[in-house]
Design an enzyme around this catalytic site. Sequence first.
Site, mmCIF file in Angstrom:
data_model
loop_
_atom_site.group_PDB
_atom_site.id
_atom_site.type_symbol
_atom_site.label_atom_id
_atom_site.label_comp_id
_atom_site.label_asym_id
_atom_site.label_seq_id
_atom_site.Cartn_x
_atom_site.Cartn_y
_atom_site.Cartn_z
ATOM 1 N N ASP A 132 4.499 -8.864 19.711
ATOM 2 C CA ASP A 132 4.695 -9.471 18.527
ATOM 3 C C ASP A 132 4.515 -11.125 18.709
ATOM 4 O OD1 ASP A 132 5.407 -10.090 16.152
ATOM 5 O OD2 ASP A 132 7.148 -9.077 16.216
ATOM 6 N N CYS A 189 -3.508 8.294 -2.091
ATOM 7 C CA CYS A 189 -2.049 8.059 -2.044
ATOM 8 C C CYS A 189 -2.071 6.562 -2.523
ATOM 9 C CB CYS A 189 -1.384 8.439 -0.952
ATOM 10 S SG CYS A 189 0.192 7.717 -1.108
ATOM 11 N N CYS A 192 2.864 3.261 -1.666
ATOM 12 C CA CYS A 192 3.402 2.054 -0.922
ATOM 13 C C CYS A 192 2.954 0.897 -2.129
ATOM 14 C CB CYS A 192 2.896 1.805 0.176
ATOM 15 S SG CYS A 192 1.156 1.926 0.490
#
Length: 308
Positions: A132, A189, A192
């Site tokens: 990260d 889809c 989100c």
Amino acid sequence: MNTQQKHTVLIKAEAKRLGFLSCGISKAMFLEAEAPRLEKWLQKNNHGEMRYMENHFDKRLDPTKLVEGSKSVISLLLNYYPSEIQQDASAPKLSKYAYGTDYHFVIKDKLKHLLNFIQEKIGEVHGRAFVDSAPVLDKAWAEKSGLGWIGKHSNLLTQQVGSFYFIAELIIDLDLDSDSPVTDHCGTCTACIDACPTQAITESYVVDGSKCISYFTIELKENIPTAYKGKFDDWMFGCDICQDVCPWNKFSKPHSEPLFNPHPELLSMTKKDWLEITEDTFQKVFKKSAVKRTKYSGLIRNINFLKD
Ligand code: B12
Ligand code: SF4
Ligand code: SF4
């Protein structure tokens, strides 16, 4: 099996033993497709106040510039999906990834073990461990290495276990067998995109970081803009909405990492407990947590922002 294949098998088996969900490998090279996307994202100021995203543009796109002589990027996933969530549905919400010990510590430790193992079993291998914090496009490498596809919410996901895991890498100067990417299963889809309360997913596969609740509650140092008042759906640290609504996350399985278990009192804290939280309680329940990043004052700012 040739030596390169043997090394690859050995490393993947050790990654499994260390508790990683999966391990995939790519050749260390310039990320051609990502370069114009990253450039555009920065030009549009989608990073907001996250100025560190502007740094090391070339290194971020090319691991051989980051780790001299590197040949392979080993991508690893670590599951953080909890078996239980906060009990009071009206309490300010905490992102599931932040329930237990800060993942940077947990993963760095495992990566060190993996690198030591490689050096012991294979010989003089040089490399660096990343989770990260460095200029590496974690998701792009994981996708390239066949660990999942990048969904319309811009997170990496799989059909088998959804998206609630962290991504980390070892970048090393050893040639290994590469994996191939998997197919995108987002299809038609748009769950989100439709569910995001701040419209941060500005187009399929692109998140404007400067509009994301995660950015406002974790990264932003100043006051949260009042234009967003009433739009946070009670999230006080991070936001899981775009992942919670994703159909593939029905297949998430609880993690088995004891360090990711929350402090025993955390999940039973009521709305009242959160509104009255003292610095002592904050230090106790978030002892080694990533929530420390916002400090007590930051969490209070976030909780106050949720008030009517
Ligand atoms: C900056 C950052 C953020 C910012 C910006 C988010 C973002 N999407 O970039 C903020 C603070 C908002 C954030 C939030 C979160 N983050 Co964050 N974040 C990062 C960080 C440090 C860098 C990401 C980055 O490089 N962004 C720059 C842009 C250019 O990259 P990008 O969104 O990946 O863009 C790619 C796609 O848009 C794609 N793309 C663009 N157009 C198109 C078109 C097509 C057709 C296709 C196929 C692809 C495509 O290409 C781009 C380049 O690869 C990474 C760690 C790391 N070093 O990688 C973690 C990371 C991405 N975050 C992570 C997590 C867990 C989160 C949160 C879920 C935390 C939370 N619960 O609050 C949220 C999720 C929000 C979201 N929907 O993205 C994980 C994701 C794990 C996973 N399963 O994917 C990471 C990898 C950290 C880690 N090491 O585990 N994050
Ligand atoms: S994390 Fe929340 S605010 Fe950010 S893109 Fe996903 S749904 Fe939107
Ligand atoms: S919610 Fe739908 S569009 Fe979004 S990542 Fe999941 S499958 Fe893809």
